[in-house]
Design a protein around this motif. Structure first.
Motif, PDB file in Angstrom:
ATOM      1  N   LEU A   1     -29.818 -50.751  -9.138  1.00 59.13           N
ATOM      2  CA  LEU A   1     -29.122 -49.610  -9.740  1.00 59.13           C
ATOM      3  C   LEU A   1     -28.686 -48.585  -8.700  1.00 59.13           C
ATOM      4  O   LEU A   1     -27.740 -47.825  -8.928  1.00 59.13           O
ATOM      5  CB  LEU A   1     -30.012 -48.923 -10.790  1.00 59.13           C
ATOM      6  N   ALA A   2     -29.355 -48.560  -7.554  1.00 59.26           N
ATOM      7  CA  ALA A   2     -29.099 -47.503  -6.561  1.00 59.26           C
ATOM      8  C   ALA A   2     -27.611 -47.361  -6.201  1.00 59.26           C
ATOM      9  O   ALA A   2     -27.087 -46.236  -6.194  1.00 59.26           O
ATOM     10  CB  ALA A   2     -29.947 -47.737  -5.310  1.00 59.26           C
ATOM     11  N   PRO A   3     -26.902 -48.466  -5.920  1.00 59.28           N
ATOM     12  CA  PRO A   3     -25.483 -48.294  -5.549  1.00 59.28           C
ATOM     13  C   PRO A   3     -24.627 -47.729  -6.679  1.00 59.28           C
ATOM     14  O   PRO A   3     -23.508 -47.274  -6.437  1.00 59.28           O
ATOM     15  CB  PRO A   3     -25.034 -49.728  -5.217  1.00 59.28           C
ATOM     16  N   TYR A   4     -25.106 -47.770  -7.904  1.00 63.42           N
ATOM     17  CA  TYR A   4     -24.348 -47.276  -9.059  1.00 63.42           C
ATOM     18  C   TYR A   4     -24.755 -45.855  -9.444  1.00 63.42           C
ATOM     19  O   TYR A   4     -24.218 -45.301 -10.402  1.00 63.42           O
ATOM     20  CB  TYR A   4     -24.566 -48.199 -10.266  1.00 63.42           C
ATOM     21  N   CYS A   5     -25.718 -45.306  -8.697  1.00 61.39           N
ATOM     22  CA  CYS A   5     -26.320 -44.035  -9.120  1.00 61.39           C
ATOM     23  C   CYS A   5     -25.721 -42.858  -8.355  1.00 61.39           C
ATOM     24  O   CYS A   5     -25.444 -42.937  -7.159  1.00 61.39           O
ATOM     25  CB  CYS A   5     -27.828 -44.100  -8.893  1.00 61.39           C
TER      26      CYS A   5
ATOM     27  N   ASN B   1     -25.771 -48.193 -17.175  1.00 60.44           N
ATOM     28  CA  ASN B   1     -24.598 -48.539 -17.987  1.00 60.44           C
ATOM     29  C   ASN B   1     -23.490 -49.138 -17.124  1.00 60.44           C
ATOM     30  O   ASN B   1     -22.888 -50.171 -17.479  1.00 60.44           O
ATOM     31  CB  ASN B   1     -24.080 -47.305 -18.732  1.00 60.44           C
ATOM     32  N   ALA B   2     -23.243 -48.496 -15.984  1.00 58.92           N
ATOM     33  CA  ALA B   2     -22.181 -48.985 -15.098  1.00 58.92           C
ATOM     34  C   ALA B   2     -22.530 -50.366 -14.525  1.00 58.92           C
ATOM     35  O   ALA B   2     -21.682 -51.274 -14.459  1.00 58.92           O
ATOM     36  CB  ALA B   2     -21.962 -47.975 -13.969  1.00 58.92           C
ATOM     37  N   TRP B   3     -23.772 -50.530 -14.106  1.00 62.26           N
ATOM     38  CA  TRP B   3     -24.242 -51.798 -13.522  1.00 62.26           C
ATOM     39  C   TRP B   3     -24.217 -52.921 -14.559  1.00 62.26           C
ATOM     40  O   TRP B   3     -23.779 -54.040 -14.277  1.00 62.26           O
ATOM     41  CB  TRP B   3     -25.659 -51.570 -12.977  1.00 62.26           C
TER      42      TRP B   3
ATOM     43  N   ALA C   1     -25.313 -53.011 -25.010  1.00 65.34           N
ATOM     44  CA  ALA C   1     -25.634 -51.749 -25.671  1.00 65.34           C
ATOM     45  C   ALA C   1     -25.867 -50.746 -24.553  1.00 65.34           C
ATOM     46  O   ALA C   1     -26.778 -50.928 -23.742  1.00 65.34           O
ATOM     47  CB  ALA C   1     -26.880 -51.884 -26.542  1.00 65.34           C
ATOM     48  N   ILE C   2     -25.041 -49.720 -24.476  1.00 72.07           N
ATOM     49  CA  ILE C   2     -25.254 -48.733 -23.428  1.00 72.07           C
ATOM     50  C   ILE C   2     -26.396 -47.811 -23.824  1.00 72.07           C
ATOM     51  O   ILE C   2     -26.613 -47.529 -25.008  1.00 72.07           O
ATOM     52  CB  ILE C   2     -23.985 -47.922 -23.119  1.00 72.07           C
ATOM     53  N   ILE C   3     -27.119 -47.342 -22.813  1.00 73.77           N
ATOM     54  CA  ILE C   3     -28.254 -46.453 -23.080  1.00 73.77           C
ATOM     55  C   ILE C   3     -27.752 -45.042 -23.362  1.00 73.77           C
ATOM     56  O   ILE C   3     -26.914 -44.519 -22.631  1.00 73.77           O
ATOM     57  CB  ILE C   3     -29.200 -46.382 -21.861  1.00 73.77           C
ATOM     58  N   ALA C   4     -28.301 -44.431 -24.417  1.00 71.59           N
ATOM     59  CA  ALA C   4     -28.106 -43.000 -24.642  1.00 71.59           C
ATOM     60  C   ALA C   4     -29.372 -42.312 -24.153  1.00 71.59           C
ATOM     61  O   ALA C   4     -30.438 -42.455 -24.755  1.00 71.59           O
ATOM     62  CB  ALA C   4     -27.875 -42.710 -26.123  1.00 71.59           C
ATOM     63  N   ASP C   5     -29.261 -41.596 -23.060  1.00 73.90           N
ATOM     64  CA  ASP C   5     -30.449 -40.916 -22.524  1.00 73.90           C
ATOM     65  C   ASP C   5     -30.788 -39.705 -23.392  1.00 73.90           C
ATOM     66  O   ASP C   5     -29.966 -38.799 -23.544  1.00 73.90           O
ATOM     67  CB  ASP C   5     -30.199 -40.466 -21.086  1.00 73.90           C
TER      68      ASP C   5
END
Lengths: 382, 156
Positions: free
Chosen positions: A36-40, A132-134, A149-153
């Motif tokens: 996830l790091a590169p997408y964060c 979500n992006a990843w 399903a995208i996460i809703a934080d």
């Protein structure tokens, strides 16, 4: 030998699952801090990079998914139970779902099932955006039947609403995942209305999913159990029930009467209980819910879809038909496998329900899910 | 049938008819119109349960208009009209921003047994649209409150 013959003859009586549309409401990809790091967004990408080499236990990485989910509160004896299966990429997922005869599947995370327990709101929101992006970059594919399903934080409902708007028209995104484990306040609270509004406007269902943790918020303060059996039996189901009760008794179902709500990983046998229990309370305490025009079970039946896994396995599988009938669930019950988790259901078990009609069997295995997600049998949005 | 209905307002054995003052000394059950007392005994905002031809009936004076309802809750046969006071209720709609407001003040009957609410002028149960208390006609004749036993037709 005799058993094998019986099994085969049973199977022959039914249409094989390969000729049946199977939609799976709940499968889990595996994410990690390093991926996830590169997408964060900065500076949180630095923090994810910093923990990428930490060893993980099942659904437990400090500073990412803290909190025990692997039964660590008790003695561990040798076992061959594969309690920590993971799926690491899209190809592996598609191959394994083919083995299960699953045509379309909805992807959920592994570690981020515990997103609500993070205490740092901007970090949690950034991790959700990165996921979500990843997920959309690496995993989802309408052609391959892998839908997201995208996460809703829950920490930042406004940010979650923006994420929903951002992905609303993406062909691979068919739902909004509401993480339940450790959430406080629960999902009925009006602070989450921007999320419901955005999901409603995007015509996407919201999907409740919990996980077993011991955490000092209701109903996860489950330290009173000696055994993981006790904790696990209660954690998912109690969480789902508590969140549904809250969503009904705070009027989410009235404020958003067209919101479709999917429920995962809690089985189905509690649904008749909840209908009856809430209706009984309503007799005496209607004033607590002066926005409801009907008894609570009306809204539960109207807006909720429940998925089968972990499907109850009574001695007489006809009991499941009775339970479904008790909540008018022929159009509201959806198959889920929870692959690859330790308690996944092979569709053959659900197929042992003695469906009175082939139509009902088709509804449970796929058609009801198409209604929930408003997609066609190829996973395309209607 | 009628006697069964009235005695059903309490669980069997908890009270007997004499304690409830339900005797029908004159035995005039055939009479449809029953004088239940002078208007002065039913001031505005009050309600009383009276015995009418063997039935317990709650008589309510709301702003000078009289209403009469059976003293039996369809839920579990509770003495619905024996509520200590007539109240209002809460409502929340899109127009109120889903915030509750106090409405129907002085028009709502809450069953003392389980709290089920009824709108007195219509008999409508607030929790369940399909449940409605029957209503009896009440009139004032020569300063006397008269309950007419033929039930009003259900209407809004």
């Amino acid at each position: 030998m005799a058993d094998t013959v019986v099994t085969e003859s049973k199977r022959e009586r039914k249409e094989p699952l390969t000729d049946l549309l199977v939609v799976d409401l709940d499968v889990h990809l595996h994410e990690s801090p390093g991926e996830l790091a590169p997408y964060c967004d900065p500076p949180w990408d630095v923090a994810l990079e910093n923990i990428k080499d930490r060893p993980e236990t099942y659904l437990d990485i400090p500073s990412f998914s803290p909190g025990v989910s692997d039964g660590s509160y008790q003695a561990k004896f040798p076992t061959a139970h594969e309690g920590a299966r993971m799926v690491h990429d899209q190809r592996q997922m598609r191959d394994e779902l083919d083995e299960l005869d699953v045509d379309l599947a909805i992807l959920f995370p592994d570690h981020l099932l515990k997103l609500p327990v993070l205490t740092q709101a901007p970090y949690a929101a950034a991790v959700a955006r990165a996921y979500n992006a990843w997920m959309i970059d690496k995993w989802t594919s309408q052609e391959k039947g892998l839908l997201g399903a995208i996460i809703a934080d829950p920490h930042d409902p406004q940010d979650a609403a923006r994420e929903i708007e951002k992905y609303a028209d993406h062909p691979d995104v068919v739902g909004v995942y509401l993480p339940c484990a450790g959430i406080d306040p629960m999902w009925g609270h009006r602070m989450y209305d921007p999320i419901y509004q955005a999901a409603h406007d995007a015509d996407l269902p919201v999907l409740l999913h919990s996980v077993t943790i011991t955490h000092p918020v209701f109903p996860f303060n489950n330290h009173g159990f000696d055994t993981e059996l006790g904790r696990h039996a209660c954690s998912h189901t109690f969480s789902i029930m508590a969140n549904i009760v809250h969503m009904i008794t705070t009027g989410v179902v009235v404020r958003y009467p067209n919101l479709r709500i999917g429920v995962t990983e809690a089985g189905i046998s509690w649904v008749p209980f909840l209908c009856n229990r809430l209706d009984k309370e309503y007799l005496e305490r209607r004033r607590d819910v002066p926005f409801l025009d009907e008894r609570p079970s009306h809204y539960l039946k109207r807006q909720f879809w429940v998925s089968t896994q972990p499907v109850e396995e009574p001695e007489d599988m006809r009991d499941l038909l009775k339970m479904i009938e008790l909540y008018d669930g022929e159009d509201r019950t959806v198959f889920a496998s929870d692959w690859p988790h330790h308690d996944f259901d092979h569709p053959m078990k659900v197929d042992q329900i003695p469906f009175p009609t082939e139509e009902m069997r088709r509804k449970l295995f796929g058609e009801n899910a198409l209604d929930l997600f408003k997609i066609d049998s190829a996973g395309r949005k209607r | 049938m009628r006697a069964d209905e009235t005695t059903a307002t309490q669980p069997r054995g908890t009270r007997d008819a004499s304690q409830n003052g339900r005797q029908n000394g004159d035995g005039k059950r055939a009479t449809r119109d029953h004088v239940v007392g002078p208007v002065s005994e039913f001031p505005d905002g009050s309600h009383r349960v009276v015995d009418v031809g063997g039935r317990q009936i709650g008589v309510f004076n709301i702003g000078g208009t009289f209403h009469a309802l059976p003293n039996i809750c369809p839920h579990q046969t509770g003495p619905v009209c024996e509520a200590k006071r007539v109240v209002g209720t809460l409502r929340a709609t899109e127009e109120t921003g889903w915030d509750p407001e106090w409405v129907k003040d002085g028009e709502v009957l809450v069953c003392p047994w389980h709290g089920l609410e009824y709108h007195i002028p219509t008999g409508q149960c607030l929790a369940f649209p399909n449940i409605k208390l029957r209503r009896y006609d009440v009139s004032v004749e020569d300063g006397q409150v008269v309950v007419h036993l033929r039930a009003k037709k259900a209407s809004k």
